[in-house]
Design a protein around this motif. Structure first.
Motif, PDB file in Angstrom:
ATOM      1  N   GLN A  96       0.824  -1.205   0.000  1.00  0.00           N
ATOM      2  CA  GLN A  96       0.000   0.000   0.000  1.00  0.00           C
ATOM      3  C   GLN A  96       0.860   1.257   0.000  1.00  0.00           C
ATOM      4  O   GLN A  96       0.371   2.340  -0.318  1.00  0.00           O
ATOM      5  CB  GLN A  96      -0.937  -0.003   1.223  1.00  0.00           C
ATOM      6  CG  GLN A  96      -1.987  -1.110   1.179  1.00  0.00           C
ATOM      7  CD  GLN A  96      -2.928  -1.068   2.360  1.00  0.00           C
ATOM      8  OE1 GLN A  96      -2.625  -0.480   3.396  1.00  0.00           O
ATOM      9  NE2 GLN A  96      -4.090  -1.694   2.202  1.00  0.00           N
ATOM     10  N   MET A  97       2.135   1.095   0.343  1.00  0.00           N
ATOM     11  CA  MET A  97       3.065   2.217   0.325  1.00  0.00           C
ATOM     12  C   MET A  97       3.946   2.128  -0.914  1.00  0.00           C
ATOM     13  O   MET A  97       4.185   1.039  -1.431  1.00  0.00           O
ATOM     14  CB  MET A  97       3.960   2.200   1.576  1.00  0.00           C
ATOM     15  CG  MET A  97       3.239   2.435   2.875  1.00  0.00           C
ATOM     16  SD  MET A  97       4.423   2.715   4.224  1.00  0.00           S
ATOM     17  CE  MET A  97       5.355   1.173   4.210  1.00  0.00           C
ATOM     18  N   PRO A  98       4.430   3.270  -1.406  1.00  0.00           N
ATOM     19  CA  PRO A  98       5.408   3.227  -2.503  1.00  0.00           C
ATOM     20  C   PRO A  98       6.648   2.432  -2.093  1.00  0.00           C
ATOM     21  O   PRO A  98       7.033   2.439  -0.921  1.00  0.00           O
ATOM     22  CB  PRO A  98       5.751   4.706  -2.720  1.00  0.00           C
ATOM     23  CG  PRO A  98       4.630   5.477  -2.104  1.00  0.00           C
ATOM     24  CD  PRO A  98       4.129   4.643  -0.973  1.00  0.00           C
ATOM     25  N   ASP A  99       7.263   1.766  -3.074  1.00  0.00           N
ATOM     26  CA  ASP A  99       8.417   0.922  -2.769  1.00  0.00           C
ATOM     27  C   ASP A  99       9.538   1.683  -2.063  1.00  0.00           C
ATOM     28  O   ASP A  99      10.215   1.142  -1.199  1.00  0.00           O
ATOM     29  CB  ASP A  99       8.970   0.299  -4.064  1.00  0.00           C
ATOM     30  CG  ASP A  99       8.109  -0.864  -4.557  1.00  0.00           C
ATOM     31  OD1 ASP A  99       7.144  -1.226  -3.859  1.00  0.00           O
ATOM     32  OD2 ASP A  99       8.403  -1.387  -5.646  1.00  0.00           O
ATOM     33  N   PHE A 100       9.724   2.973  -2.433  1.00  0.00           N
ATOM     34  CA  PHE A 100      10.856   3.707  -1.864  1.00  0.00           C
ATOM     35  C   PHE A 100      10.659   4.024  -0.385  1.00  0.00           C
ATOM     36  O   PHE A 100      11.596   4.420   0.299  1.00  0.00           O
ATOM     37  CB  PHE A 100      11.143   4.983  -2.665  1.00  0.00           C
ATOM     38  CG  PHE A 100      10.083   6.052  -2.559  1.00  0.00           C
ATOM     39  CD1 PHE A 100      10.121   6.970  -1.522  1.00  0.00           C
ATOM     40  CD2 PHE A 100       9.068   6.139  -3.497  1.00  0.00           C
ATOM     41  CE1 PHE A 100       9.150   7.970  -1.427  1.00  0.00           C
ATOM     42  CE2 PHE A 100       8.100   7.121  -3.412  1.00  0.00           C
ATOM     43  CZ  PHE A 100       8.140   8.038  -2.370  1.00  0.00           C
ATOM     44  N   LEU A 101       9.435   3.838   0.130  1.00  0.00           N
ATOM     45  CA  LEU A 101       9.190   4.050   1.557  1.00  0.00           C
ATOM     46  C   LEU A 101       9.327   2.767   2.373  1.00  0.00           C
ATOM     47  O   LEU A 101       9.278   2.811   3.603  1.00  0.00           O
ATOM     48  CB  LEU A 101       7.787   4.639   1.770  1.00  0.00           C
ATOM     49  CG  LEU A 101       7.561   6.068   1.257  1.00  0.00           C
ATOM     50  CD1 LEU A 101       6.124   6.498   1.491  1.00  0.00           C
ATOM     51  CD2 LEU A 101       8.534   7.038   1.926  1.00  0.00           C
ATOM     52  N   LEU A 102       9.490   1.645   1.692  1.00  0.00           N
ATOM     53  CA  LEU A 102       9.604   0.365   2.387  1.00  0.00           C
ATOM     54  C   LEU A 102      11.002   0.171   2.947  1.00  0.00           C
ATOM     55  O   LEU A 102      11.997   0.532   2.302  1.00  0.00           O
ATOM     56  CB  LEU A 102       9.286  -0.788   1.432  1.00  0.00           C
ATOM     57  CG  LEU A 102       7.873  -0.852   0.840  1.00  0.00           C
ATOM     58  CD1 LEU A 102       7.787  -2.005  -0.152  1.00  0.00           C
ATOM     59  CD2 LEU A 102       6.833  -1.012   1.933  1.00  0.00           C
ATOM     60  N   ALA A 103      11.082  -0.414   4.123  1.00  0.00           N
ATOM     61  CA  ALA A 103      12.378  -0.852   4.643  1.00  0.00           C
ATOM     62  C   ALA A 103      12.876  -2.004   3.776  1.00  0.00           C
ATOM     63  O   ALA A 103      12.097  -2.669   3.090  1.00  0.00           O
ATOM     64  CB  ALA A 103      12.236  -1.297   6.093  1.00  0.00           C
ATOM     65  N   ALA A 104      14.183  -2.241   3.811  1.00  0.00           N
ATOM     66  CA  ALA A 104      14.773  -3.281   2.965  1.00  0.00           C
ATOM     67  C   ALA A 104      14.132  -4.637   3.214  1.00  0.00           C
ATOM     68  O   ALA A 104      13.881  -5.402   2.268  1.00  0.00           O
ATOM     69  CB  ALA A 104      16.282  -3.345   3.197  1.00  0.00           C
TER      70      ALA A 104
END
Length: 274
Positions: free
Chosen positions: A49-57
């Protein structure tokens, strides 16, 4: 003299000419130690639900594993080049240059899962999925040839270039191992280092250090006034050529006084290898 302004022809590889083309690539690797890669696959069936760039590794890797484990690779594009940006001309004295596009047979549109918008997009760009399934390369055989050619593995000295390449490498590791990706991201990163070494360059990650660059590969190329030399767009071969061209332009424009090698091993979404 660089030949990178020459027309680039994509050598289409199927089951019938796989061994011949890999023999050619193996012979070229002594001179061309950089390889740009792009892949085509059936989209993403799991999304955050979040953009990939906001995800932790760790979150990004869970998503990557879920998609890669449940989908099949369709195409792999490879562009070989040397330190000066020269591509193989195969004896044409620079008149023409060549890159490779491997067509795989694993994906069956009638029985496998896919993202409809991705398959519709690929179909609109000329993909014939029945032809791929009938005449394409078995991914297990493709993986064997990758290792035998010394493109990957402990005997390789190749330096890899990609654009947002976590999925490219994820699919290759899946077929190289012949099994689903590891549960733990740290184990995946070890496999990434084992097969592809620590000298890999992800243009999407390098862009963070270049003022004014953002977006996908085509958008970044337009910003840099890079005109694709690889012919038909939206295919793995042409996109691998564009990734090579974009990397070279970034290296020559933004890293004149700074060695781009300081960013080797930074894979977008997965953090640094070491």
């Amino acid at each position: 003299m660089s030949n990178r302004r020459s027309q680039v022809f994509i050598r289409s590889v199927w089951a019938y000419n796989l061994d011949e083309e890999f023999s050619l690539i193996h012979a070229l690797l002594q001179q061309y130690r950089f390889v740009a890669i792009d892949t085509e696959f059936p989209g993403f069936i799991y999304r955050s639900q979040m953009p990939d760039f906001l995800l932790a590794a760790e979150e990004f890797y869970v998503l990557l594993k879920s998609n890669v484990d449940n989908l099949q690779l369709i195409q792999v594009g490879l562009t070989l080049f040397d330190d000066n940006g020269n591509l193989p001309d195969l004896g044409t004295h620079g008149a023409f240059c060549y890159a490779w596009e491997f067509n795989l047979r694993d994906f069956d549109i009638r029985s496998h899962r896919y993202a409809p918008e991705s398959i519709n997009f690929l179909s609109s760009n000329g993909f014939d999925f029945d032809l791929l399934h009938i005449h394409g390369i078995d991914s297990g055989l493709f993986a064997q040839r990758l290792v035998a050619s010394r493109l990957v593995g402990s005997g390789s000295n190749v330096e890899w270039v990609t654009f947002s390449g976590a999925y490219d490498f994820g699919y290759l590791i899946k077929i190289l191992m012949g099994q689903p990706l590891p549960v733990r991201r740290v184990d995946f990163m070890r496999l990434l280092t084992f097969f592809f070494g620590e000298r890999l360059f992800d243009v999407k990650s390098i862009m963070r250090h270049c003022h004014g660059l953002y977006g996908g590969l085509e958008q970044v190329a337009r910003t840099l006034n890079v005109i694709s030399a690889g012919g038909r767009p939206h295919r793995a071969g042409a996109n691998s050529v564009l990734a090579f061209q974009t990397f070279l332009e970034i290296r020559n424009r933004f890293f004149v006084d700074v060695d781009v090698s300081r960013h080797a091993g930074e894979v977008h979404g997965l953090e640094k290898l070491r």
